[in-house]
Design a protein around this motif. Structure first.
Motif, PDB file in Angstrom:
ATOM      1  N   UNK A 293       0.846  -1.191   0.000  1.00 38.46           N
ATOM      2  CA  UNK A 293       0.000   0.000   0.000  1.00 38.46           C
ATOM      3  C   UNK A 293       0.881   1.241   0.000  1.00 38.46           C
ATOM      4  N   UNK A 294       0.577   2.179  -0.888  1.00 39.93           N
ATOM      5  CA  UNK A 294       1.352   3.418  -1.022  1.00 39.93           C
ATOM      6  C   UNK A 294       0.432   4.624  -0.865  1.00 39.93           C
ATOM      7  N   UNK A 295       0.886   5.619  -0.096  1.00 37.59           N
ATOM      8  CA  UNK A 295       0.066   6.825   0.053  1.00 37.59           C
ATOM      9  C   UNK A 295       0.091   7.666  -1.228  1.00 37.59           C
ATOM     10  N   UNK A 296      -0.977   8.387  -1.441  1.00 35.69           N
ATOM     11  CA  UNK A 296      -1.091   9.254  -2.599  1.00 35.69           C
ATOM     12  C   UNK A 296      -2.040  10.393  -2.254  1.00 35.69           C
ATOM     13  N   UNK A 297      -2.096  11.397  -3.098  1.00 39.03           N
ATOM     14  CA  UNK A 297      -3.030  12.501  -2.891  1.00 39.03           C
ATOM     15  C   UNK A 297      -3.474  13.034  -4.243  1.00 39.03           C
ATOM     16  N   UNK A 298      -4.748  13.345  -4.344  1.00 35.45           N
ATOM     17  CA  UNK A 298      -5.301  14.001  -5.530  1.00 35.45           C
ATOM     18  C   UNK A 298      -5.636  15.429  -5.150  1.00 35.45           C
ATOM     19  N   UNK A 299      -5.361  16.362  -6.060  1.00 38.77           N
ATOM     20  CA  UNK A 299      -5.667  17.766  -5.782  1.00 38.77           C
ATOM     21  C   UNK A 299      -6.446  18.357  -6.933  1.00 38.77           C
ATOM     22  N   UNK A 300      -7.551  19.010  -6.595  1.00 41.68           N
ATOM     23  CA  UNK A 300      -8.326  19.773  -7.562  1.00 41.68           C
ATOM     24  C   UNK A 300      -8.064  21.240  -7.238  1.00 41.68           C
ATOM     25  N   UNK A 301      -7.190  21.865  -8.018  1.00 43.11           N
ATOM     26  CA  UNK A 301      -6.786  23.246  -7.748  1.00 43.11           C
ATOM     27  C   UNK A 301      -7.864  24.220  -8.221  1.00 43.11           C
ATOM     28  N   UNK A 302      -8.210  25.148  -7.339  1.00 43.09           N
ATOM     29  CA  UNK A 302      -9.161  26.211  -7.670  1.00 43.09           C
ATOM     30  C   UNK A 302      -8.432  27.508  -7.967  1.00 43.09           C
ATOM     31  N   UNK A 303      -7.206  27.638  -7.474  1.00 38.90           N
ATOM     32  CA  UNK A 303      -6.422  28.855  -7.697  1.00 38.90           C
ATOM     33  C   UNK A 303      -4.940  28.526  -7.638  1.00 38.90           C
ATOM     34  N   UNK A 304      -4.175  29.216  -8.463  1.00 34.74           N
ATOM     35  CA  UNK A 304      -2.721  29.110  -8.469  1.00 34.74           C
ATOM     36  C   UNK A 304      -2.176  30.519  -8.311  1.00 34.74           C
ATOM     37  N   UNK A 305      -1.371  30.738  -7.282  1.00 34.59           N
ATOM     38  CA  UNK A 305      -0.816  32.059  -7.010  1.00 34.59           C
ATOM     39  C   UNK A 305       0.699  32.025  -7.112  1.00 34.59           C
ATOM     40  N   UNK A 306       1.254  33.000  -7.794  1.00 34.38           N
ATOM     41  CA  UNK A 306       2.699  33.189  -7.865  1.00 34.38           C
ATOM     42  C   UNK A 306       3.050  34.343  -6.933  1.00 34.38           C
ATOM     43  N   UNK A 307       4.333  34.573  -6.668  1.00 34.82           N
ATOM     44  CA  UNK A 307       4.699  35.735  -5.839  1.00 34.82           C
ATOM     45  C   UNK A 307       4.151  37.051  -6.401  1.00 34.82           C
ATOM     46  N   UNK A 308       4.054  37.172  -7.725  1.00 39.78           N
ATOM     47  CA  UNK A 308       3.472  38.371  -8.340  1.00 39.78           C
ATOM     48  C   UNK A 308       2.038  38.566  -7.880  1.00 39.78           C
ATOM     49  N   UNK A 309       1.234  37.509  -7.913  1.00 39.43           N
ATOM     50  CA  UNK A 309      -0.164  37.609  -7.507  1.00 39.43           C
ATOM     51  C   UNK A 309      -0.294  37.997  -6.035  1.00 39.43           C
ATOM     52  N   UNK A 310       0.552  37.424  -5.188  1.00 30.79           N
ATOM     53  CA  UNK A 310       0.505  37.738  -3.756  1.00 30.79           C
ATOM     54  C   UNK A 310       0.846  39.206  -3.523  1.00 30.79           C
ATOM     55  N   UNK A 311       1.915  39.686  -4.168  1.00 34.46           N
ATOM     56  CA  UNK A 311       2.310  41.090  -4.016  1.00 34.46           C
ATOM     57  C   UNK A 311       1.198  42.010  -4.519  1.00 34.46           C
ATOM     58  N   UNK A 312       0.623  41.708  -5.658  1.00 32.38           N
ATOM     59  CA  UNK A 312      -0.452  42.527  -6.237  1.00 32.38           C
ATOM     60  C   UNK A 312      -1.664  42.567  -5.308  1.00 32.38           C
TER      61      UNK A 312
END
Length: 50
Positions: free
Chosen positions: A21-40
């Protein structure tokens, strides 16, 4: 470049070809932020953006 993901993370388990048995994770991303987005966003919250 660093990014931040926001969304639903679902932990899962899968079985490899040897039956382990191996752990895993699925992610459904609703938003992606870069440092530019955070600063803005910080500028806008402080009333500096237009």
């Amino acid at each position: 470049m660093a990014v931040t993901l926001a969304g639903e993370l679902t932990p899962k388990v899968w079985t490899d070809k040897d039956g382990n048995a191996r752990p895993s994770a699925d992610m459904k991303a609703h938003a992606v932020l870069t440092p530019y987005h955070v600063q803005r966003r910080r500028q806008m919250m402080a009333g500096e953006g237009s």
